[in-house]
Design a protein around this motif. Structure first.
Motif, PDB file in Angstrom:
ATOM      1  N   ARG A 731      33.237 -35.971  10.861  1.00 51.27           N
ATOM      2  CA  ARG A 731      34.267 -35.047  10.386  1.00 51.27           C
ATOM      3  C   ARG A 731      34.332 -34.966   8.860  1.00 51.27           C
ATOM      4  O   ARG A 731      34.992 -34.071   8.308  1.00 51.27           O
ATOM      5  CB  ARG A 731      35.636 -35.461  10.949  1.00 51.27           C
ATOM      6  N   PHE A 732      33.643 -35.868   8.158  1.00 48.48           N
ATOM      7  CA  PHE A 732      33.669 -35.870   6.697  1.00 48.48           C
ATOM      8  C   PHE A 732      32.517 -35.063   6.098  1.00 48.48           C
ATOM      9  O   PHE A 732      32.473 -34.842   4.887  1.00 48.48           O
ATOM     10  CB  PHE A 732      33.596 -37.308   6.164  1.00 48.48           C
ATOM     11  N   GLY A 733      31.555 -34.676   6.926  1.00 45.50           N
ATOM     12  CA  GLY A 733      30.399 -33.921   6.422  1.00 45.50           C
ATOM     13  C   GLY A 733      29.387 -34.782   5.699  1.00 45.50           C
ATOM     14  O   GLY A 733      28.541 -34.267   4.955  1.00 45.50           O
ATOM     15  N   HIS A 734      29.428 -36.109   5.927  1.00 43.99           N
ATOM     16  CA  HIS A 734      28.445 -37.000   5.295  1.00 43.99           C
ATOM     17  C   HIS A 734      27.093 -36.923   6.022  1.00 43.99           C
ATOM     18  O   HIS A 734      27.075 -36.766   7.250  1.00 43.99           O
ATOM     19  CB  HIS A 734      28.931 -38.457   5.347  1.00 43.99           C
ATOM     20  N   PRO A 735      25.993 -37.034   5.284  1.00 42.25           N
ATOM     21  CA  PRO A 735      25.885 -37.055   3.818  1.00 42.25           C
ATOM     22  C   PRO A 735      26.039 -35.648   3.241  1.00 42.25           C
ATOM     23  O   PRO A 735      25.629 -34.670   3.862  1.00 42.25           O
ATOM     24  CB  PRO A 735      24.472 -37.605   3.591  1.00 42.25           C
ATOM     25  N   HIS A 736      26.599 -35.568   2.033  1.00 38.41           N
ATOM     26  CA  HIS A 736      26.829 -34.273   1.409  1.00 38.41           C
ATOM     27  C   HIS A 736      25.532 -33.701   0.842  1.00 38.41           C
ATOM     28  O   HIS A 736      24.625 -34.446   0.448  1.00 38.41           O
ATOM     29  CB  HIS A 736      27.873 -34.407   0.299  1.00 38.41           C
ATOM     30  N   ASP A 737      25.481 -32.383   0.800  1.00 41.74           N
ATOM     31  CA  ASP A 737      24.265 -31.696   0.350  1.00 41.74           C
ATOM     32  C   ASP A 737      23.882 -32.076  -1.076  1.00 41.74           C
ATOM     33  O   ASP A 737      22.691 -32.158  -1.410  1.00 41.74           O
ATOM     34  CB  ASP A 737      24.458 -30.182   0.439  1.00 41.74           C
ATOM     35  N   GLU A 738      24.892 -32.301  -1.948  1.00 41.60           N
ATOM     36  CA  GLU A 738      24.595 -32.645  -3.340  1.00 41.60           C
ATOM     37  C   GLU A 738      23.798 -33.936  -3.437  1.00 41.60           C
ATOM     38  O   GLU A 738      22.887 -34.062  -4.266  1.00 41.60           O
ATOM     39  CB  GLU A 738      25.903 -32.801  -4.141  1.00 41.60           C
ATOM     40  N   VAL A 739      24.133 -34.910  -2.574  1.00 41.96           N
ATOM     41  CA  VAL A 739      23.428 -36.202  -2.594  1.00 41.96           C
ATOM     42  C   VAL A 739      21.999 -36.030  -2.092  1.00 41.96           C
ATOM     43  O   VAL A 739      21.048 -36.555  -2.686  1.00 41.96           O
ATOM     44  CB  VAL A 739      24.191 -37.236  -1.739  1.00 41.96           C
ATOM     45  N   ILE A 740      21.839 -35.297  -0.998  1.00 44.79           N
ATOM     46  CA  ILE A 740      20.497 -35.066  -0.457  1.00 44.79           C
ATOM     47  C   ILE A 740      19.636 -34.342  -1.487  1.00 44.79           C
ATOM     48  O   ILE A 740      18.459 -34.680  -1.696  1.00 44.79           O
ATOM     49  CB  ILE A 740      20.576 -34.253   0.854  1.00 44.79           C
ATOM     50  N   GLN A 741      20.227 -33.359  -2.156  1.00 41.63           N
ATOM     51  CA  GLN A 741      19.488 -32.606  -3.165  1.00 41.63           C
ATOM     52  C   GLN A 741      19.076 -33.502  -4.330  1.00 41.63           C
ATOM     53  O   GLN A 741      17.939 -33.412  -4.841  1.00 41.63           O
ATOM     54  CB  GLN A 741      20.340 -31.441  -3.677  1.00 41.63           C
ATOM     55  N   ALA A 742      19.982 -34.372  -4.769  1.00 45.04           N
ATOM     56  CA  ALA A 742      19.664 -35.282  -5.869  1.00 45.04           C
ATOM     57  C   ALA A 742      18.537 -36.245  -5.482  1.00 45.04           C
ATOM     58  O   ALA A 742      17.639 -36.523  -6.291  1.00 45.04           O
ATOM     59  CB  ALA A 742      20.912 -36.067  -6.269  1.00 45.04           C
ATOM     60  N   LEU A 743      18.568 -36.744  -4.254  1.00 48.53           N
ATOM     61  CA  LEU A 743      17.512 -37.652  -3.793  1.00 48.53           C
ATOM     62  C   LEU A 743      16.170 -36.929  -3.720  1.00 48.53           C
ATOM     63  O   LEU A 743      15.132 -37.482  -4.107  1.00 48.53           O
ATOM     64  CB  LEU A 743      17.888 -38.226  -2.425  1.00 48.53           C
ATOM     65  N   HIS A 744      16.187 -35.694  -3.236  1.00 44.39           N
ATOM     66  CA  HIS A 744      14.955 -34.910  -3.185  1.00 44.39           C
ATOM     67  C   HIS A 744      14.423 -34.646  -4.595  1.00 44.39           C
ATOM     68  O   HIS A 744      13.217 -34.713  -4.843  1.00 44.39           O
ATOM     69  CB  HIS A 744      15.189 -33.586  -2.466  1.00 44.39           C
ATOM     70  N   GLU A 745      15.340 -34.346  -5.495  1.00 44.33           N
ATOM     71  CA  GLU A 745      14.946 -34.046  -6.871  1.00 44.33           C
ATOM     72  C   GLU A 745      14.247 -35.234  -7.523  1.00 44.33           C
ATOM     73  O   GLU A 745      13.308 -35.068  -8.297  1.00 44.33           O
ATOM     74  CB  GLU A 745      16.192 -33.640  -7.668  1.00 44.33           C
ATOM     75  N   LYS A 746      14.693 -36.441  -7.172  1.00 45.34           N
ATOM     76  CA  LYS A 746      14.096 -37.650  -7.740  1.00 45.34           C
ATOM     77  C   LYS A 746      12.963 -38.203  -6.873  1.00 45.34           C
ATOM     78  O   LYS A 746      12.501 -39.319  -7.091  1.00 45.34           O
ATOM     79  CB  LYS A 746      15.176 -38.723  -7.932  1.00 45.34           C
TER      80      LYS A 746
END
Length: 777
Positions: A731-746
């Motif tokens: 119900r919290f939407g974890h993991p958030h898209d911003e975190v996944i995007q940051a991990l992909h970016e790195k």
């Protein structure tokens, strides 16, 4: 050929197993044993050889055909609701605000239905549904969830063995249901359901649950903690309908029929009709079908004056069942029922030599316990030392007292209800006392040996040892002759218990506990077992009575503890609780009666939560040492190094997440950073205090929330792998898209428990590899 039908049965089982699992080595070993058995029987060598080969080829082709036919016409799940018309094909089970049943469509495909009831009035209406009812179901198709933890129950496979490939959660109320066409099977099942309801309405708990289990084969009405006590103490089989029930019923009916003047031939013919009906009424479990078919074979032989060997009866029953459902060989009820019955029949002549009834009971109990050891260890990973004495007490108690009286209660409720009251009045307090005794006994931890799941070679060794024991007992019966084979069994179990202490491999497992954390660290040679958090399902339910379910899901009892048992773990050296939120510590309470916890590491600071305080008090009473940890604390175990980086003693934390224990470790040649629910503020402090930290594997903070795992944090530590522990569709939407995007970016490799299930790193020395329960190595 008398008594030799076990060879084609064994050949058929091997064929089914080899086709389903596509294995060869166990098949080769078992085939060699089979050849030896065939060669030994030289007098009937030709017939046995042909029969064994034919059985193997036939069941191989049959299993291939069944697998090919066991397909769905739908290849992909549906996001949009679909409409189906069909018939309810299993008894609807209403539990709180949920109803479940199997639904066979007009296109002959079966779906599993799980529907959330919206109102109490709707629940009353749905309780009237029965097998055979015609319904319209509207909802999307969802694929059953496969096992998400190693060694755990595989719901997808369970449904596949029943030829079910999809789950439907109806998106609209079940309103268009009506009585279906007449069916003999549905009529008998409905009679069974009405009988269960009659018992529930007229017999008080807990006696009602026992009567329903013994007569109708339905254990769902027994309280969960009582049922677990029966299981953990090794007497759960006494609640299953088996050969004893069928024999008692058939014998009673046969006696009555003869007394009222029915000829023996007509009585037997009547019983041949009645037995299949009772098999359905008793739930049609494998043990019931086995007993029913065996009894029918015996009655047919008596009716037509054909010589009959009991061993042939059980083997013919097994072949008959597998012809209709080859997947039954993977059913634990089938395995236990047939293997124990087989061993008892083989040993019947030896048992009959004992004159004392008590000695016979003890002999049967010991034989049953020995036979069941390999199967019990494989499925439940433990042996109860109290199982033998309890079975000696409870077998005559259940079979001679409770079982006959349960049948009498059911018959009287159907005919003369008021005569059932005195029996109920006597049995009810007796069952209450019995259950209280079992619950108190089950709380004792020392009578249970947790072995973990044995490997194939251990199971094979156990089977050889048990077989050797039987041979020695039957040939001599002398106590001194039994010492060697019994010592062999004890030696095999001892080796199984000590395998972890001899293994040079270590493991770090991110257990799939849903929305929470649960990480198990096992060091080589079992020099240390650490559990970092234990999950905990946060309930958002209601206090409305009609919505309450009979059993509440518990992460500790249902996920963490079974996993520990499968690994053979009875002691946790360090229980590291990162912080006091329920999704990290909620599962601990259920572990206390199953594992010994030596030390608890808890973050320094005030313990403010009521649940935290109660939990720590229980841990102290259980004998655990509580250590409040802070930054700077380090320890070493073998080649593994551990350091606590947070929290700091001098800081005041307004956010409990930032008070999480941050554990830094070097294990298996890799540098690990376990961050609990640490958020941006805490990550910034780590960057300030430990700028040169080397990190290979990062446990992403706070389940992948946008409040953690910042881009700056990733830029500084540059982890190669990030593991996110989060619940599916939380119900919290974890993991958030911003975190996944940051991990992909790195360019960080991402593994997630919500997608990959449990994630395990297995290592030896300084090298290792990751395994995901769902996905590739």
């Amino acid at each position: 050929m008398a008594g030799k039908w076990y060879m084609p049965l064994l050949s058929g089982i091997l064929a089914i197993y080899s086709v389903v699992y596509q294995v060869h080595f166990p098949l080769i070993v078992a085939s060699l044993c089979l050849v030896i058995l065939v060669v030994k029987e030289r007098a009937v060598f030709r017939y046995l050889s042909l029969l064994v080969v034919f059985s193997f080829l036939f069941f191989t082709l049959l299993t291939h055909w069944v697998i090919q036919k066991n397909q769905s016409e739908f290849t992909n799940h549906s996001e949009h609701p679909l409409t189906f018309f069909g018939t309810i094909s299993s008894n609807p089970k209403v539990d709180g605000d949920r109803i479940s049943f199997q639904f066979k469509t007009d296109r002959k495909e079966t779906f599993q239905i799980h529907y959330s009831i919206q109102t109490e009035e709707e629940k009353v209406r749905l309780e009237q549904l029965s097998i055979g009812s015609r319904c319209k179901i509207v909802g999307p198709l969802k694929q059953p969830l496969e096992a998400t933890n190693f060694y755990s129950f595989d719901y997808q496979k369970y449904l596949y063995y029943q030829h079910i490939h999809w789950i439907i959660t109806p998106s609209s109320p079940l309103q268009d249901c009506k009585v279906g066409k007449f069916s003999m099977y549905h009529t008998v099942v409905n009679i069974r359901q009405k009988g269960i309801v009659r018992v529930k309405e007229n017999v008080p708990e807990p006696l009602a649950g026992i009567v329903v289990a013994l007569v109708y084969g339905e254990r769902g009405f027994i309280e969960d903690d009582v049922l677990k006590a029966y299981q953990s103490l090794g007497i759960i089989h006494l609640l299953a309908v088996s050969g004893l029930h069928v024999s008692l019923l058939v014998g009673s009916i046969y006696f009555v029929l003869l007394r009222i003047g029915i000829t023996r031939e007509r009585a037997i013919e009547g019983l041949l009709i009645a037995i299949p009906l009772y098999t359905i009424i008793a739930g049609a479990a494998p043990s019931v079908i086995r007993a029913g078919v065996m009894t029918m074979v015996a009655l047919c032989c008596i009716r037509f004056k054909v010589s009959f060997h009991p061993l042939d009866g059980i083997c013919i029953a097994g072949i008959f069942i597998l012809l209709f459902q080859p997947f039954y060989i993977f059913h634990i009820g089938f395995q236990l029922s047939f293997f124990i019955s087989f061993c008892l029949i083989v040993s019947a002549s030896k048992i009959s030599q004992y004159k004392s009834y008590l000695i016979k009971i003890i002999a049967v109990t010991i034989l049953s316990q020995l036979c069941s050891i390999p199967i019990i260890l494989y499925h439940f990973y433990e042996i109860s030392l109290l199982s033998l004495p309890l079975n000696i007490i409870y077998i005559p108690f259940i079979s001679l007292c409770i079982l006959p009286l349960s049948f009498i209660i059911v018959v009287l409720l159907l005919t003369i209800p008021f005569l059932a009251e005195p029996i109920i009045w006597v049995l009810h307090p007796l069952i209450i006392v019995t259950h209280q005794f079992l619950l108190q006994t089950a709380e004792l931890s020392f009578p249970t040996i947790t072995t973990g799941r044995p490997q194939f070679i251990v199971l094979l060794s156990l089977l050889i040892a048990i077989g050797t024991t039987f041979i020695c007992w039957e040939k001599s019966g002398k106590k001194r002759k039994m010492i060697l084979p019994l010592s062999f069994i004890a030696a095999v179990i001892t080796i199984q218990l000590n395998i972890p202490y001899l293994s040079s491999y270590g493991e770090i497992t991110f257990i799939d506990v849903g929305q929470g954390d649960g990480i198990l660290i096992e060091l080589p040679y079992r020099k240390g077992v650490y559990l970092l958090d234990a999950g905990g399902a946060v309930s958002f339910g209601t206090d409305e009575e009609w919505k309450r379910r009979s059993r509440k899901f518990d992460v500790g009892a249902d996920i963490v503890n079974p996993y520990l048992k499968a690994k053979g773990i009875k002691k946790i050296d360090k229980l590291i609780l990162s912080h006091g939120h329920y999704d990290h510590i909620g599962g601990v309470e259920s572990l206390l009666n199953n594992v010994k916890i030596k030390e608890v590491l808890y973050s320094v600071g005030p313990v403010e939560g009521e649940f935290e305080q109660l939990l720590l008090e229980k841990l102290i009473r259980s004998g655990a040492d509580i250590t409040f940890v802070h930054d700077g604390m380090i320890w070493r175990e073998g080649k593994a190094n551990f350091a606590v980086l947070s929290p700091k003693v001098e800081e005041q934390y307004t956010n409990l997440n930032n008070r999480s224990i941050v554990l830094y470790a070097k294990i298996g040649g890799k540098y690990w950073l376990f961050t609990g629910d640490l958020e941006q503020e805490g990550e910034a402090r780590l960057q300030r205090d430990y700028p040169n930290l080397k990190v290979d594997i990062l446990k992403a903070g706070h389940h992948g929330s946008r409040t953690s795992t910042t881009l700056e944090f990733l830029e500084m530590y540059q982890p190669k792998v990030a593991i996110i522990s989060a619940g599916r569709s939380n119900r919290f939407g974890h993991p958030h898209d911003e975190v996944i995007q940051a991990l992909h970016e790195k360019k960080v490799m991402i593994m997630r428990t919500d997608q990959n299930g449990a994630i395990r790193y297995r290592y030896k020395g300084d090298s290792g590899y990751f395994e995901r329960k769902i996905g590739q190595k």
